[in-house]
Design a protein around this motif. Structure first.
Motif, mmCIF file in Angstrom:
data_model
loop_
_atom_site.group_PDB
_atom_site.id
_atom_site.type_symbol
_atom_site.label_atom_id
_atom_site.label_comp_id
_atom_site.label_asym_id
_atom_site.label_seq_id
_atom_site.Cartn_x
_atom_site.Cartn_y
_atom_site.Cartn_z
ATOM 1 N N VAL A 122 43.569 33.068 35.611
ATOM 2 C CA VAL A 122 43.423 34.434 36.121
ATOM 3 C C VAL A 122 44.804 35.080 36.076
ATOM 4 N N VAL A 123 44.863 36.301 35.538
ATOM 5 C CA VAL A 123 46.127 37.037 35.458
ATOM 6 C C VAL A 123 45.929 38.424 36.046
ATOM 7 N N ARG A 124 46.895 38.852 36.844
ATOM 8 C CA ARG A 124 46.900 40.205 37.394
ATOM 9 C C ARG A 124 48.284 40.809 37.181
ATOM 10 N N ILE A 125 48.296 42.063 36.774
ATOM 11 C CA ILE A 125 49.533 42.818 36.613
ATOM 12 C C ILE A 125 49.637 43.782 37.786
ATOM 13 N N ASN A 126 50.764 43.771 38.459
ATOM 14 C CA ASN A 126 50.977 44.658 39.605
ATOM 15 C C ASN A 126 51.190 46.079 39.100
ATOM 16 N N ARG A 127 50.164 46.886 39.236
ATOM 17 C CA ARG A 127 50.216 48.251 38.731
ATOM 18 C C ARG A 127 51.176 49.136 39.528
ATOM 19 N N ASP A 128 51.469 48.766 40.762
ATOM 20 C CA ASP A 128 52.431 49.530 41.557
ATOM 21 C C ASP A 128 53.834 49.462 40.961
ATOM 22 N N MET A 129 54.096 48.447 40.160
ATOM 23 C CA MET A 129 55.412 48.284 39.542
ATOM 24 C C MET A 129 55.507 48.946 38.170
ATOM 25 N N LEU A 130 54.390 49.418 37.650
ATOM 26 C CA LEU A 130 54.411 50.067 36.337
ATOM 27 C C LEU A 130 55.063 51.444 36.463
ATOM 28 N N LYS A 131 56.159 51.617 35.790
ATOM 29 C CA LYS A 131 56.866 52.907 35.758
ATOM 30 C C LYS A 131 56.897 53.348 34.306
ATOM 31 N N ILE A 168 53.856 39.998 37.123
ATOM 32 C CA ILE A 168 52.771 39.066 36.792
ATOM 33 C C ILE A 168 52.421 38.169 37.974
ATOM 34 N N TRP A 169 51.140 38.126 38.265
ATOM 35 C CA TRP A 169 50.563 37.120 39.159
ATOM 36 C C TRP A 169 49.576 36.357 38.296
ATOM 37 N N ALA A 170 49.723 35.047 38.246
ATOM 38 C CA ALA A 170 48.813 34.252 37.422
ATOM 39 C C ALA A 170 48.515 32.927 38.103
ATOM 40 N N GLN A 171 47.307 32.457 37.881
ATOM 41 C CA GLN A 171 46.905 31.159 38.398
ATOM 42 C C GLN A 171 46.169 30.407 37.302
ATOM 43 N N VAL A 172 46.505 29.127 37.151
ATOM 44 C CA VAL A 172 45.808 28.273 36.196
ATOM 45 C C VAL A 172 45.224 27.079 36.927
ATOM 46 N N GLU A 173 44.069 26.665 36.458
ATOM 47 C CA GLU A 173 43.451 25.432 36.932
ATOM 48 C C GLU A 173 43.355 24.511 35.724
ATOM 49 N N ILE A 174 43.902 23.328 35.898
ATOM 50 C CA ILE A 174 43.977 22.349 34.820
ATOM 51 C C ILE A 174 43.141 21.138 35.209
ATOM 52 N N GLU A 175 42.459 20.568 34.236
ATOM 53 C CA GLU A 175 41.772 19.305 34.464
ATOM 54 C C GLU A 175 42.160 18.343 33.352
ATOM 55 N N TYR A 176 42.741 17.221 33.749
ATOM 56 C CA TYR A 176 43.149 16.194 32.806
ATOM 57 C C TYR A 176 42.486 14.878 33.197
ATOM 58 N N GLU A 177 41.579 14.421 32.378
ATOM 59 C CA GLU A 177 40.865 13.157 32.592
ATOM 60 C C GLU A 177 40.354 13.022 34.029
ATOM 61 N N SER A 182 45.899 23.010 40.460
ATOM 62 C CA SER A 182 46.016 24.455 40.390
ATOM 63 C C SER A 182 47.488 24.823 40.559
ATOM 64 N N ALA A 183 47.945 25.797 39.784
ATOM 65 C CA ALA A 183 49.326 26.251 39.873
ATOM 66 C C ALA A 183 49.363 27.765 39.764
ATOM 67 N N ARG A 184 50.400 28.342 40.339
ATOM 68 C CA ARG A 184 50.487 29.797 40.390
ATOM 69 C C ARG A 184 51.879 30.278 39.999
ATOM 70 N N LEU A 185 51.898 31.407 39.324
ATOM 71 C CA LEU A 185 53.116 32.151 39.032
ATOM 72 C C LEU A 185 53.037 33.442 39.821
ATOM 73 N N GLU A 186 54.047 33.711 40.648
ATOM 74 C CA GLU A 186 54.074 34.983 41.362
ATOM 75 C C GLU A 186 55.497 35.318 41.772
ATOM 76 N N TYR A 187 55.736 36.600 41.918
ATOM 77 C CA TYR A 187 57.060 37.084 42.275
ATOM 78 C C TYR A 187 57.357 36.754 43.731
ATOM 79 N N ASP A 188 58.516 36.152 43.950
ATOM 80 C CA ASP A 188 58.959 35.797 45.296
ATOM 81 C C ASP A 188 59.990 36.839 45.752
ATOM 82 N N GLN A 189 59.612 37.628 46.749
ATOM 83 C CA GLN A 189 60.478 38.706 47.239
ATOM 84 C C GLN A 189 61.811 38.173 47.757
ATOM 85 N N GLU A 190 61.760 37.051 48.457
ATOM 86 C CA GLU A 190 62.961 36.502 49.080
ATOM 87 C C GLU A 190 64.019 36.110 48.047
ATOM 88 N N SER A 191 63.596 35.477 46.977
ATOM 89 C CA SER A 191 64.548 35.048 45.953
ATOM 90 C C SER A 191 64.689 36.057 44.817
#
Length: 108
Positions: free
Chosen positions: A54-63, A77-86, A91-100
């Motif tokens: 699943v991928v979502r683009i933060n439209r509030d940041m589109l200039k 970008i906010w994204a989440q993947v679900e992987i199945e191996y054997e 599940s893993a996620r990519l998202e912007y971290d405000q603090e860092s």
């Protein structure tokens, strides 16, 4: 020897890294954000062991510039993947971290 869970986690990182580096810099506008999200999802879903993405683009940041579009930045970008191996799922996620001020990838 890595465990099945470790292999699944590695695969999740590969998928999120590919997504990030393949699409950052892509032209995007309010009218094309949803189609870019779908293209990103479909591209990553072709890779081995992907159960769901699943991928979502933060439209509030589109200039949009004077030509009517923006460039996709990692922090949009906010994204989440679900992987199945054997039978081992992860599940893993990519998202912007405000603090860092950085887009981080994390296992969920």
């Amino acid at each position: 020897t890595p465990t099945k869970r470790e292999i699944a986690a590695f695969e999740a990182g590969i998928k999120l890294g590919a997504l990030y580096h393949q699409f950052v810099g892509s032209p995007v506008g309010m009218g094309t954000a949803s189609s870019l999200e779908r293209a990103m999802e479909e591209s990553i879903s072709l890779q081995p062991y992907v159960r769901r993405v699943v991928v979502r683009i933060n439209r509030d940041m589109l200039k949009e510039n004077t030509f009517g579009y923006s460039e996709l930045e990692g922090k949009m970008i906010w994204a989440q993947v679900e992987i199945e191996y054997e039978g081992e799922g992860i599940s893993a996620r990519l998202e912007y971290d405000q603090e860092s001020c950085y887009p981080l990838m994390r296992l969920r």
